[in-house]
Scaffold this active site. Structure first.
Site, PDB file in Angstrom:
ATOM      1  N   CYS A 179      21.191  33.550 -10.145  1.00  0.00           N
ATOM      2  CA  CYS A 179      21.212  32.129  -9.777  1.00  0.00           C
ATOM      3  C   CYS A 179      20.941  31.926  -8.284  1.00  0.00           C
ATOM      4  O   CYS A 179      19.827  32.118  -7.838  1.00  0.00           O
ATOM      5  CB  CYS A 179      22.534  31.521 -10.221  1.00  0.00           C
ATOM      6  SG  CYS A 179      22.421  29.750 -10.432  1.00  0.00           S
ATOM      7  N   ARG A 219      22.592  18.619 -13.706  1.00  0.00           N
ATOM      8  CA  ARG A 219      22.592  20.063 -13.481  1.00  0.00           C
ATOM      9  C   ARG A 219      22.197  20.721 -14.803  1.00  0.00           C
ATOM     10  O   ARG A 219      22.411  20.142 -15.882  1.00  0.00           O
ATOM     11  CB  ARG A 219      23.988  20.542 -13.032  1.00  0.00           C
ATOM     12  CG  ARG A 219      24.375  20.074 -11.640  1.00  0.00           C
ATOM     13  CD  ARG A 219      25.718  20.648 -11.231  1.00  0.00           C
ATOM     14  NE  ARG A 219      25.647  22.106 -11.065  1.00  0.00           N
ATOM     15  CZ  ARG A 219      25.192  22.725  -9.982  1.00  0.00           C
ATOM     16  NH1 ARG A 219      24.714  22.003  -8.988  1.00  0.00           N
ATOM     17  NH2 ARG A 219      25.168  24.046  -9.887  1.00  0.00           N
ATOM     18  N   HIS A 243      24.565  33.740 -15.643  1.00  0.00           N
ATOM     19  CA  HIS A 243      25.902  34.251 -15.328  1.00  0.00           C
ATOM     20  C   HIS A 243      26.466  34.809 -16.628  1.00  0.00           C
ATOM     21  O   HIS A 243      25.739  35.017 -17.588  1.00  0.00           O
ATOM     22  CB  HIS A 243      26.797  33.100 -14.841  1.00  0.00           C
ATOM     23  CG  HIS A 243      26.363  32.481 -13.566  1.00  0.00           C
ATOM     24  ND1 HIS A 243      26.582  33.051 -12.331  1.00  0.00           N
ATOM     25  CD2 HIS A 243      25.692  31.318 -13.327  1.00  0.00           C
ATOM     26  CE1 HIS A 243      26.096  32.257 -11.379  1.00  0.00           C
ATOM     27  NE2 HIS A 243      25.543  31.211 -11.961  1.00  0.00           N
TER      28      HIS A 243
HETATM   29  N1  GLN Z   1      23.650  26.292  -5.675  1.00  0.00           N
HETATM   30  C1  GLN Z   1      22.565  26.697  -6.550  1.00  0.00           C
HETATM   31  C2  GLN Z   1      22.176  25.589  -7.551  1.00  0.00           C
HETATM   32  O1  GLN Z   1      22.971  24.715  -7.797  1.00  0.00           O
HETATM   33  C3  GLN Z   1      22.935  27.943  -7.321  1.00  0.00           C
HETATM   34  C4  GLN Z   1      24.110  27.727  -8.264  1.00  0.00           C
HETATM   35  C5  GLN Z   1      24.652  29.032  -8.836  1.00  0.00           C
HETATM   36  O2  GLN Z   1      24.522  30.103  -8.230  1.00  0.00           O
HETATM   37  N2  GLN Z   1      25.322  28.952 -10.004  1.00  0.00           N
HETATM   38  O3  GLN Z   1      21.088  25.640  -8.107  1.00  0.00           O
END
Ligand code: GLN
Length: 250
Positions: free
Chosen positions: A96, A133, A200
């Site tokens: 990520c 998101r 993840h």
């Molecule tokens: N901050 C980054 C995003 O929101 C990565 C998020 C993460 O590592 N889960 O895309």
């Protein structure tokens, strides 16, 4: 001869959300069960480039935008060493936010541009807080490294949308979920033996073949010979994966 691998865990205090630390534990266990010794180097703001150069496998987890901004400053100092490790074929998995760093830049939700290492030909942009998101359980294939379309599973939560350059190899195709950007059906990216992914989970204990890919490539590079890893009993991991696949592919 007893093999030994140094696992470099990059920024464990800042870049390790959604259980990404489980990837380190998984690699250690899968090596231990095969009689391969491991040492874990916690790579942080104080780690020297000489210490970083001693790593045989690299792992870096994800983070929120604020932690990424802190790490980006330190990565600039370690860029030359990290780039040469990746270019020389040291295997690694970057999850990520870490994946985003490997590209040219990451545009945060507030429009701030965080420079990436420019090792992977890709870029990431967060379209802003008016856009959802990309969150949820994900199924994807890892054909980019395993050569088969066998499904892998993970969990994604990112605002950033990542776009691969022309001819850049994805880790695989999205079977369920969003992947790199929720538009082009790609998940992650592969460059030499480095894997970028939005998964993840942690990804490695959920998907043993990806863990073994990293171990195999690390042994091959360090000892300059092919190793056939002994088969481990992954029944529980495979049953757990099938349970999730049955649930999310209904
Ligand atoms: N901050 C980054 C995003 O929101 C990565 C998020 C993460 O590592 N889960 O895309």
């Amino acid at each position: 001869m007893k093999q030994m691998l140094t696992i470099g865990w990059l920024y464990p205090e800042l870049m390790s959300i959604y259980g990404d630390r489980g990837n380190v534990i998984c690699l250690q266990k899968r090596c231990e069960l095969r009689g391969i010794e491991t040492k874990v180097l916690l790579v942080g703001l104080q780690t020297t480039e000489k210490e970083l150069s001693s790593c045989d496998i690299l792992l870096m987890g994800g983070a929120q935008d604020s932690q990424q901004t802190i790490v980006a400053k330190d990565l600039e100092k370690k860029k030359k060493t990290l780039s040469s490790l990746i270019e020389s074929g040291v295997p690694g998995i970057y999850i990520c936010g870490a994946f985003q760093f490997l590209g040219k830049y990451y545009k945060e939700a507030d429009g701030t541009i965080v420079n990436g290492l420019g090792i992977f030909d890709l870029y990431t942009e967060n379209p802003g807080n008016n856009f959802p998101r990309l969150i949820g359980n994900m199924a994807f294939d890892a054909s980019g490294i395993l050569g088969t379309a066998a499904p892998m599973i993970g969990f994604e939560n990112h605002g950033g949308r990542t776009y691969l350059g022309l001819g850049v190899k994805p880790l695989g195709k999205v079977i369920k979920g969003f992947g790199n950007n929720g538009e082009d059906g790609t998940e992650g990216s592969v460059y030499k033996n480095s894997i970028g992914t939005y998964s993840h989970g942690p990804i490695l204990p959920k998907n043993p073949p990806i863990a073994d890919f990293l171990i195999q490539e690390a042994l091959k590079k360090k000892y300059k010979q092919e190793f056939v890893l002994s088969k481990l009993d992954d029944t529980i991991a495979e049953k757990a994966k099938q349970t999730i696949l049955d649930r999310i592919l209904q």
